[in-house]
Design a protein around this motif. Structure first.
Motif, PDB file in Angstrom:
ATOM      1  N   ASP A   1       0.760  -1.173  -0.029  1.00  0.00           N
ATOM      2  CA  ASP A   1      -0.026  -0.055  -0.324  1.00  0.00           C
ATOM      3  C   ASP A   1       0.731   1.125   0.172  1.00  0.00           C
ATOM      4  OD1 ASP A   1       0.745  -0.856   2.587  1.00  0.00           O
ATOM      5  OD2 ASP A   1      -1.048  -0.060   3.433  1.00  0.00           O
ATOM      6  N   TRP A   2       1.557   1.350  -1.063  1.00  0.00           N
ATOM      7  CA  TRP A   2       2.506   2.710  -1.345  1.00  0.00           C
ATOM      8  C   TRP A   2       2.218   2.754  -2.879  1.00  0.00           C
ATOM      9  CZ3 TRP A   2       6.903   1.685  -4.379  1.00  0.00           C
ATOM     10  CH2 TRP A   2       7.294   0.437  -4.343  1.00  0.00           C
ATOM     11  N   ALA A   3       2.702   4.110  -3.192  1.00  0.00           N
ATOM     12  CA  ALA A   3       2.331   4.496  -4.612  1.00  0.00           C
ATOM     13  C   ALA A   3       3.217   5.634  -5.055  1.00  0.00           C
ATOM     14  CB  ALA A   3       0.827   4.703  -4.875  1.00  0.00           C
ATOM     15  N   VAL A   4       3.072   5.934  -6.485  1.00  0.00           N
ATOM     16  CA  VAL A   4       3.758   7.062  -7.209  1.00  0.00           C
ATOM     17  C   VAL A   4       2.564   7.676  -7.810  1.00  0.00           C
ATOM     18  CG1 VAL A   4       5.369   7.677  -8.925  1.00  0.00           C
ATOM     19  CG2 VAL A   4       5.805   5.754  -7.474  1.00  0.00           C
ATOM     20  N   HIS A   5       2.644   9.137  -7.761  1.00  0.00           N
ATOM     21  CA  HIS A   5       1.590   9.867  -8.106  1.00  0.00           C
ATOM     22  C   HIS A   5       2.216  10.800  -9.217  1.00  0.00           C
ATOM     23  CE1 HIS A   5      -0.513   9.872  -4.012  1.00  0.00           C
ATOM     24  NE2 HIS A   5      -0.471   8.812  -4.588  1.00  0.00           N
ATOM     25  N   VAL A   6       1.658  10.898 -10.305  1.00  0.00           N
ATOM     26  CA  VAL A   6       1.838  12.017 -11.535  1.00  0.00           C
ATOM     27  C   VAL A   6       0.645  12.377 -11.974  1.00  0.00           C
ATOM     28  CG1 VAL A   6       3.147  12.209 -13.737  1.00  0.00           C
ATOM     29  CG2 VAL A   6       4.168  10.688 -12.148  1.00  0.00           C
TER      30      VAL A   6
ATOM     31  N   ALA B   1       0.733   4.865  -9.868  1.00  0.00           N
ATOM     32  CA  ALA B   1       1.309   3.471  -9.871  1.00  0.00           C
ATOM     33  C   ALA B   1       1.145   2.798  -8.428  1.00  0.00           C
ATOM     34  CB  ALA B   1       2.606   3.628 -10.489  1.00  0.00           C
ATOM     35  N   MET B   2       0.940   1.748  -8.666  1.00  0.00           N
ATOM     36  CA  MET B   2       0.929   0.637  -7.259  1.00  0.00           C
ATOM     37  C   MET B   2       1.880  -0.399  -7.689  1.00  0.00           C
ATOM     38  SD  MET B   2      -2.869   1.176  -5.483  1.00  0.00           S
ATOM     39  CE  MET B   2      -1.810   0.421  -4.211  1.00  0.00           C
ATOM     40  N   PRO B   3       3.320   0.058  -7.471  1.00  0.00           N
ATOM     41  CA  PRO B   3       4.393  -0.957  -7.857  1.00  0.00           C
ATOM     42  C   PRO B   3       4.412  -2.449  -7.455  1.00  0.00           C
ATOM     43  CG  PRO B   3       5.142   1.345  -7.490  1.00  0.00           C
ATOM     44  CD  PRO B   3       4.025   1.104  -6.877  1.00  0.00           C
ATOM     45  N   ALA B   4       4.170  -2.555  -5.936  1.00  0.00           N
ATOM     46  CA  ALA B   4       4.017  -3.923  -5.551  1.00  0.00           C
ATOM     47  C   ALA B   4       3.083  -4.799  -6.291  1.00  0.00           C
ATOM     48  CB  ALA B   4       3.889  -3.824  -4.068  1.00  0.00           C
ATOM     49  N   PRO B   5       1.858  -4.601  -6.515  1.00  0.00           N
ATOM     50  CA  PRO B   5       0.893  -5.325  -6.990  1.00  0.00           C
ATOM     51  C   PRO B   5       0.999  -5.258  -8.759  1.00  0.00           C
ATOM     52  CG  PRO B   5      -0.291  -3.356  -6.226  1.00  0.00           C
ATOM     53  CD  PRO B   5       1.031  -3.274  -5.633  1.00  0.00           C
TER      54      PRO B   5
ATOM     55  N   VAL C   1     -15.432   2.017   4.933  1.00  0.00           N
ATOM     56  CA  VAL C   1     -14.701   3.209   4.872  1.00  0.00           C
ATOM     57  C   VAL C   1     -13.121   3.093   5.451  1.00  0.00           C
ATOM     58  CG1 VAL C   1     -14.002   5.483   6.170  1.00  0.00           C
ATOM     59  CG2 VAL C   1     -16.414   4.524   5.990  1.00  0.00           C
ATOM     60  N   VAL C   2     -12.233   3.727   4.462  1.00  0.00           N
ATOM     61  CA  VAL C   2     -10.829   3.229   4.534  1.00  0.00           C
ATOM     62  C   VAL C   2     -10.102   4.309   5.420  1.00  0.00           C
ATOM     63  CG1 VAL C   2     -10.084   4.588   2.248  1.00  0.00           C
ATOM     64  CG2 VAL C   2      -8.615   2.672   3.175  1.00  0.00           C
ATOM     65  N   VAL C   3      -9.349   3.921   6.674  1.00  0.00           N
ATOM     66  CA  VAL C   3      -8.568   4.590   7.387  1.00  0.00           C
ATOM     67  C   VAL C   3      -7.290   4.415   7.523  1.00  0.00           C
ATOM     68  CG1 VAL C   3     -10.831   4.825   8.688  1.00  0.00           C
ATOM     69  CG2 VAL C   3      -9.315   3.152   9.300  1.00  0.00           C
TER      70      VAL C   3
ATOM     71  N   SER D   1      -0.934   4.501   2.126  1.00  0.00           N
ATOM     72  CA  SER D   1      -0.766   5.745   1.554  1.00  0.00           C
ATOM     73  C   SER D   1      -2.099   6.349   0.963  1.00  0.00           C
ATOM     74  CB  SER D   1       0.221   5.606   0.546  1.00  0.00           C
ATOM     75  OG  SER D   1      -0.326   4.928  -0.679  1.00  0.00           O
ATOM     76  N   ALA D   2      -2.050   7.753   0.850  1.00  0.00           N
ATOM     77  CA  ALA D   2      -3.154   8.147   0.140  1.00  0.00           C
ATOM     78  C   ALA D   2      -3.680   7.625  -1.133  1.00  0.00           C
ATOM     79  CB  ALA D   2      -3.160   9.773   0.170  1.00  0.00           C
ATOM     80  N   GLY D   3      -2.586   7.275  -1.965  1.00  0.00           N
ATOM     81  CA  GLY D   3      -2.757   6.720  -3.394  1.00  0.00           C
ATOM     82  C   GLY D   3      -3.528   5.388  -3.480  1.00  0.00           C
ATOM     83  N   ALA D   4      -2.883   4.611  -2.339  1.00  0.00           N
ATOM     84  CA  ALA D   4      -3.337   3.364  -1.995  1.00  0.00           C
ATOM     85  C   ALA D   4      -4.923   3.222  -1.651  1.00  0.00           C
ATOM     86  CB  ALA D   4      -2.763   2.331  -0.994  1.00  0.00           C
ATOM     87  N   LYS D   5      -5.301   4.153  -0.769  1.00  0.00           N
ATOM     88  CA  LYS D   5      -6.537   4.381  -0.262  1.00  0.00           C
ATOM     89  C   LYS D   5      -7.604   4.723  -1.270  1.00  0.00           C
ATOM     90  CE  LYS D   5      -5.425   5.686   4.659  1.00  0.00           C
ATOM     91  NZ  LYS D   5      -4.034   5.963   4.728  1.00  0.00           N
ATOM     92  N   ALA D   6      -7.229   5.957  -2.081  1.00  0.00           N
ATOM     93  CA  ALA D   6      -7.954   6.228  -3.272  1.00  0.00           C
ATOM     94  C   ALA D   6      -8.510   5.290  -4.301  1.00  0.00           C
ATOM     95  CB  ALA D   6      -7.417   7.820  -3.641  1.00  0.00           C
ATOM     96  N   MET D   7      -7.157   4.424  -4.462  1.00  0.00           N
ATOM     97  CA  MET D   7      -7.321   3.583  -5.524  1.00  0.00           C
ATOM     98  C   MET D   7      -8.157   2.383  -5.077  1.00  0.00           C
ATOM     99  SD  MET D   7      -6.111   4.773  -8.139  1.00  0.00           S
ATOM    100  CE  MET D   7      -6.825   6.319  -7.364  1.00  0.00           C
TER     101      MET D   7
END
Length: 263
Positions: free
Chosen positions: A113-118, A132-136, A158-160, A185-191
């Motif tokens: 649950d970590w990401a790259v944002h562009v 991008a969620m590189p691990a999966p 609800v994701v927390v 991460s925020a990106g993981a939660k949003a996705m």
């Protein structure tokens, strides 16, 4: 879908800006690949995890900024890891990037649950985003937006955060009778909302534009509700990039969630 490692899959969700959208996907995905390679150093017994995380932030930032400069030399960039050049305020095109969203989770081997944002802002409007969620091995972007999944019929999810439970978010979850799902991460939660794994992601207490720009672009393209927690619009490329709260949720829940958060 662009060619990439066989372990990776690109999920295109965008707005028709193919050149910019494809570039965002490719750059975010490649940065994620570099981070995965770098992460292997965490398995070395004498490696300093804190330094590995700091180096990962720098590595991803330098790659993304360089790749954007090569492809779009006239564009401005706002990055969490870079010096803020306020000339971006008057620029027509500004890329907003988070080279590593969820540094803590990145530093824990086995966590995904970590990401790259562009993301790209044009004349003040958020137009393109890739998460991008590189691990999966998945990159979500703003092309071919899907219809949101049908409601599950059960209690909303609800994701927390694993470590922070702000009172307004917990009150909202209680009012919905919601099930809580912990994530990094925020990106993981949003996705997770984009995929339909959860129904609501509400954040209060502090974020910057790079934390939410790309996730908001993808979520909006997917037909989800996106706003500040008071229902107002999320505005990007401001002089002060502090953007402390965020709501991403299924559209049919937005009214109830906003009403509870306003109490």
């Amino acid at each position: 879908m662009t060619n990439r490692a066989v372990t990776e899959k690109t999920v295109d969700l965008a707005t028709g800006r193919d050149g910019d959208g494809h570039a965002a996907v490719e750059i975010a995905t490649e940065a994620g690949r570099l981070l995965l390679d770098h992460r292997q150093k965490l398995a070395v017994a004498d490696a300093d995890p804190a330094e590995i995380r700091r180096a990962a932030d720098r590595l991803s930032h330098e790659y993304i900024v360089g790749a954007l400069a090569d492809r779009f030399p006239g564009d401005s960039v706002l990055s969490e890891e870079g010096a803020d050049d306020l000339a971006r305020i008057g620029a027509e095109r500004v890329w907003i990037v988070d080279p590593l969203d969820g540094t803590r989770e990145f530093g824990e081997l086995g966590r995904a649950d970590w990401a790259v944002h562009v993301a790209l802002v044009e004349r003040g409007r958020l137009t393109v985003g890739a998460v991008a969620m590189p691990a999966p091995g998945v990159t979500y972007s703003t092309s071919d937006a899907p219809t949101p999944a049908a409601p599950s019929g059960g209690a909303p999810k609800v994701v927390v955060s694993r470590t922070r439970r702000p009172e307004p978010v917990m009150a909202m979850a209680d009012a919905l009778g919601a099930e809580l799902v912990e994530m990094g991460s925020a990106g993981a939660k949003a996705m997770a909302v984009v995929r339909g794994d959860v129904d609501v992601y509400a954040h209060v207490g502090g974020q910057y534009e790079w934390d939410s720009a790309a996730p908001v672009a993808v979520a909006r393209a997917a037909g989800l509700h996106v706003s500040r927690i008071d229902g107002s619009e999320l505005v990007y490329n401001r002089e002060n990039p502090w953007l402390p709260d965020l709501l991403i949720c299924r559209p049919e829940l937005a009214g109830t969630v906003l009403e509870v958060l306003a109490r």
